[in-house]
Design a protein around this motif. Structure first.
Motif: not given
Length: 117
Positions: A5-6, A75-78, A104-107
């Motif tokens: 989805g990201r 660290d989860g960033r794409i 960096r994604l959030g929500d």
């Protein structure tokens, strides 16, 4: 948001950028997004500043940015490898290179982007 989805979100954002579709782009940004001003320098903050930055840029330049690879960092960033071609309004090529954009994604929204040369 799951990794596929990201990737879909980011792929759609590049397509919207190349169409100059500011409403779609800004809808995918957090209200307090932090975005690099890769053209004039510095960083812009918030949807209004990001939209104004893109509009200024597109008055002078015709950038087309195509993602070619995606990877998730520790660290989860794409990190997105992109092929970037920039022309001036007269059609002269100013740049043709590969850079990395790190998100960096959030929500389900973009909260931050960084450019790595």
């Amino acid at each position: 948001m799951d990794p596929p989805g990201r990737l879909t979100l980011l792929t759609n954002l590049y397509a919207a950028f190349n169409r100059r579709d500011v409403p779609t782009l800004l809808a995918a940004m957090a209200p307090d997004v932090s975005w690099p001003n890769g053209w004039e320098g510095g960083v812009v903050h918030g949807r209004d500043e990001v939209g104004a930055y893109w509009r200024r840029q597109w008055e002078q330049l015709e950038p087309v940015v195509t993602p070619t690879a995606f990877r998730t960092e520790a660290d989860g960033r794409i990190a997105v490898t992109v092929h970037q071609v920039v022309h001036d309004k007269a059609g002269a090529k100013l740049a043709d290179h590969t850079v990395t954009h790190v998100y960096r994604l959030g929500d389900g929204l973009v909260t931050e982007m960084e450019i790595r040369e």
